[in-house]
Design a protein around this motif. Structure first.
Motif, PDB file in Angstrom:
ATOM      1  N   SER A 124      24.595  -9.060  32.433  1.00 52.92           N
ATOM      2  CA  SER A 124      23.942  -7.986  32.034  1.00 52.92           C
ATOM      3  C   SER A 124      22.468  -8.047  31.833  1.00 52.92           C
ATOM      4  O   SER A 124      22.115  -9.474  31.158  1.00 52.92           O
ATOM      5  CB  SER A 124      24.652  -7.331  30.724  1.00 52.92           C
ATOM      6  N   MET A 125      21.765  -7.157  31.762  1.00 57.93           N
ATOM      7  CA  MET A 125      20.330  -7.513  31.483  1.00 57.93           C
ATOM      8  C   MET A 125      19.474  -5.857  31.378  1.00 57.93           C
ATOM      9  O   MET A 125      20.081  -5.018  31.832  1.00 57.93           O
ATOM     10  CB  MET A 125      19.478  -8.161  32.436  1.00 57.93           C
ATOM     11  N   ARG A 126      18.601  -6.052  30.281  1.00 58.20           N
ATOM     12  CA  ARG A 126      17.726  -5.124  30.183  1.00 58.20           C
ATOM     13  C   ARG A 126      16.566  -5.372  30.913  1.00 58.20           C
ATOM     14  O   ARG A 126      15.834  -6.220  30.555  1.00 58.20           O
ATOM     15  CB  ARG A 126      17.678  -4.827  28.649  1.00 58.20           C
ATOM     16  N   ASP A 127      16.151  -4.138  31.799  1.00 65.32           N
ATOM     17  CA  ASP A 127      14.930  -4.625  32.388  1.00 65.32           C
ATOM     18  C   ASP A 127      13.721  -3.717  31.893  1.00 65.32           C
ATOM     19  O   ASP A 127      13.887  -2.404  31.902  1.00 65.32           O
ATOM     20  CB  ASP A 127      15.122  -4.330  33.995  1.00 65.32           C
ATOM     21  N   LEU A 128      12.846  -4.233  31.456  1.00 61.77           N
ATOM     22  CA  LEU A 128      11.797  -3.291  30.844  1.00 61.77           C
ATOM     23  C   LEU A 128      10.439  -3.012  31.494  1.00 61.77           C
ATOM     24  O   LEU A 128       9.300  -3.629  31.252  1.00 61.77           O
ATOM     25  CB  LEU A 128      11.450  -4.266  29.304  1.00 61.77           C
ATOM     26  N   GLY A 129      10.529  -2.446  32.614  1.00 63.64           N
ATOM     27  CA  GLY A 129       9.148  -1.897  33.198  1.00 63.64           C
ATOM     28  C   GLY A 129       9.251  -2.203  34.704  1.00 63.64           C
ATOM     29  O   GLY A 129       9.431  -3.441  35.116  1.00 63.64           O
ATOM     30  N   GLY A 134       6.977   2.323  40.142  1.00 66.60           N
ATOM     31  CA  GLY A 134       7.666   3.423  40.104  1.00 66.60           C
ATOM     32  C   GLY A 134       8.912   3.645  39.486  1.00 66.60           C
ATOM     33  O   GLY A 134       9.220   3.077  38.470  1.00 66.60           O
ATOM     34  N   TYR A 135      10.259   4.287  40.242  1.00 62.67           N
ATOM     35  CA  TYR A 135      11.424   4.078  39.968  1.00 62.67           C
ATOM     36  C   TYR A 135      12.179   3.298  40.981  1.00 62.67           C
ATOM     37  O   TYR A 135      13.397   3.271  40.796  1.00 62.67           O
ATOM     38  CB  TYR A 135      11.867   5.480  39.782  1.00 62.67           C
ATOM     39  N   ALA A 157      14.382   0.538  32.339  1.00 61.60           N
ATOM     40  CA  ALA A 157      13.082   1.436  31.719  1.00 61.60           C
ATOM     41  C   ALA A 157      12.347   2.331  32.568  1.00 61.60           C
ATOM     42  O   ALA A 157      11.633   3.056  31.841  1.00 61.60           O
ATOM     43  CB  ALA A 157      12.530   0.514  30.841  1.00 61.60           C
ATOM     44  N   GLY A 158      12.319   2.120  33.973  1.00 59.60           N
ATOM     45  CA  GLY A 158      11.431   2.751  34.677  1.00 59.60           C
ATOM     46  C   GLY A 158       9.995   2.298  34.456  1.00 59.60           C
ATOM     47  O   GLY A 158       9.863   1.312  33.846  1.00 59.60           O
ATOM     48  N   PRO A 159       9.222   3.261  34.582  1.00 63.01           N
ATOM     49  CA  PRO A 159       7.555   2.787  34.442  1.00 63.01           C
ATOM     50  C   PRO A 159       7.501   2.956  32.855  1.00 63.01           C
ATOM     51  O   PRO A 159       8.111   3.676  32.083  1.00 63.01           O
ATOM     52  CB  PRO A 159       6.899   3.936  34.983  1.00 63.01           C
ATOM     53  N   LEU A 205      16.195   3.892  29.044  1.00 62.06           N
ATOM     54  CA  LEU A 205      15.722   3.736  28.026  1.00 62.06           C
ATOM     55  C   LEU A 205      13.930   4.116  28.074  1.00 62.06           C
ATOM     56  O   LEU A 205      13.688   4.016  29.260  1.00 62.06           O
ATOM     57  CB  LEU A 205      15.797   2.471  26.975  1.00 62.06           C
ATOM     58  N   ILE A 206      13.294   4.083  27.104  1.00 61.31           N
ATOM     59  CA  ILE A 206      11.843   4.047  27.131  1.00 61.31           C
ATOM     60  C   ILE A 206      11.072   3.058  26.623  1.00 61.31           C
ATOM     61  O   ILE A 206      11.407   2.514  25.403  1.00 61.31           O
ATOM     62  CB  ILE A 206      11.328   5.469  26.255  1.00 61.31           C
ATOM     63  N   LYS A 207      10.019   2.537  27.485  1.00 60.78           N
ATOM     64  CA  LYS A 207       9.336   1.269  26.960  1.00 60.78           C
ATOM     65  C   LYS A 207       7.990   2.074  26.749  1.00 60.78           C
ATOM     66  O   LYS A 207       7.304   2.548  27.348  1.00 60.78           O
ATOM     67  CB  LYS A 207       9.195   0.317  27.784  1.00 60.78           C
ATOM     68  N   ILE A 208       7.059   1.690  25.536  1.00 63.04           N
ATOM     69  CA  ILE A 208       5.836   2.013  25.248  1.00 63.04           C
ATOM     70  C   ILE A 208       4.966   0.695  24.909  1.00 63.04           C
ATOM     71  O   ILE A 208       5.663  -0.257  24.331  1.00 63.04           O
ATOM     72  CB  ILE A 208       5.831   2.991  24.088  1.00 63.04           C
TER      73      ILE A 208
END
Length: 418
Positions: A124-129, A134-135, A157-159, A205-208
């Motif tokens: 499993s992984m969380r990809d942050l951008g 783009g998507y 996270a998308g962009p 999720l959203i990355k800022i």
């Protein structure tokens, strides 16, 4: 005649059911919290049905046995900070990846990276951008979920979202329009609109970016105003999503924490006061140690032969403060900056910088599952999904054995067995 056919199909169904029942017999089991000697783990289809001593399992003979002699069985690794669409900067620098590699090329690379990650035990992984693609990350997730390509379960996270003017690539005169590595916004209205747009396009999720360098060679400074961060978090959480923040400066971290983000990424300049605030507000910390060391090595640092560069020394100091504060630590190396499939490097550095091996393993499994919202994962226990790996030796005694994953099962399917 119908009765004979009926019995035949029942027999076939039963045989297939038996084949889907697997009994894993390792030397020991790390269940996501602690290690147990002499345990076995039973799996039916894609679920764990039993974990414990063999004599506690009823109908053990009904399972197909997989011997894993000398190995430690454990939950699949959950990578907390990845970029499947990036590859190491000593191969191609970040600017050229964004400007010269098409989303198609980067997607093809992502396919390879996803497989390499899975074979290294990252289930499993969380990809942050997507870093300018783009998507493409969201579409990559779909191909994995649809079984088209092998790879980990992912949260994408998308962009990322950045303050206008605070991200790159930079260095071009004002008559040149270049693709950016993230989406710029200004003001509460634009920020909320972009959060909603990303969620509508499939971001999990959203990355800022709570801080960044405004100019080449300048130190990082806070970017978003407090009200902008607050609004983005409110827009995401109202929709059942959450926000993470790239933040390196104490003030950038503080604004993100008070704004309600769930994790802080990097935190190079984190102070004890800031980490204590994170613990108080239930915000977790992803230190990305391996990325810091990798970039320093790309710049010529020879680890073990030369003194630590300032960036590495600062990271060691801030990580020590984070451990002292008791804040939850997220295992996540910013892989993509370094080679996909070498995720173990972050575990080695966590231990080298002062974390107990058992705590590091918990971070990469049960703690990440809880913090990153990977439900029914990260633990070896009855009813959980069968994402399981095995390594030769005992990682609690030698964390470096994590670089040699011998067995990988995801969702009850064996992808690797050496």
């Amino acid at each position: 005649m119908q009765s004979k056919y009926h019995l035949f199909f029942i027999l076939i169904f039963c045989l297939n059911s038996l084949k889907s029942q697997t009994l894993l017999v390792p030397e020991r089991v790390f269940d996501g919290v602690q290690t147990h000697e002499g345990w076995v783990v039973a799996i039916d289809q894609n679920r764990i049905t039993y974990a414990g001593p063999l004599n506690g399992l009823k109908r053990a003979n009904a399972y197909a046995k997989q011997e894993l002699k000398g190995m430690t069985l454990m939950p699949g690794i959950i990578e907390g900070h990845s970029h499947l669409l990036l590859h190491p900067y000593n191969e191609t620098d970040w600017n050229d990846q964004v400007l010269k590699e098409s989303p198609t090329e980067r997607a093809v690379r992502g396919v390879v990276h996803a497989k390499n990650s899975l074979m290294a035990g990252v289930t499993s992984m969380r990809d942050l951008g997507s870093e300018g693609a783009g998507y493409t990350d969201v579409y990559l997730k779909k191909t994995i979920d649809d079984g088209i390509i092998p790879g980990p379960r992912t949260l994408m996270a998308g962009p990322a979202i950045v303050a206008t003017g605070a991200y790159g690539p930079k260095g071009f005169h004002d008559g040149v329009t270049v693709p950016l590595g993230a989406v710029p916004v200004t003001g509460v209205d634009e920020a909320v609109r972009e959060v909603r747009n990303q969620m509508g396009k499939g971001a999990n999720l959203i990355k800022i970016y709570a801080d960044y360098r405004w100019g080449k060679g300048e130190p990082s400074q806070p970017t978003f105003l407090q009200e902008e961060i607050n609004a983005m978090v409110a827009a995401a959480t109202t929709a059942g999503r959450y926000v993470v923040a790239h933040a390196s400066t104490p003030e950038g971290m503080r604004r993100a924490i008070l704004g309600g983000v769930e994790t802080i990424e990097h935190g190079h300049e984190g102070t004890l006061e800031i980490f204590q605030l994170m613990k108080e507000k239930n915000v977790a910390y992803c230190p990305t140690l391996a990325a810091v060391e990798s970039i320093s090595q790309y710049q010529g640092w020879k680890k073990g032969k030369q003194p630590d560069p300032d960036r590495v020394a600062q990271k060691k100091a801030s990580f020590k403060l984070a451990l002292e504060s008791g804040v939850d630590i997220v295992f996540g190396g910013d892989v993509g900056v370094f080679t996909h499939g070498e995720n173990f490097r972050e575990l080695e550095l966590m231990v080298e910088y002062g974390m107990e091996p058992l705590k590091a393993l918990q971070s990469a499994t049960s703690i990440n599952a809880r913090i990153l919202h990977f439900d029914e994962l990260g633990s070896i226990q009855k009813g959980y999904l069968a994402d399981i790996i095995a390594v030769e030796g005992n990682p609690v005694k030698n964390i470096s054995v994590m670089k040699n994953v011998k067995f990988v099962m995801k969702d009850g399917v064996i992808y690797k067995k050496e």
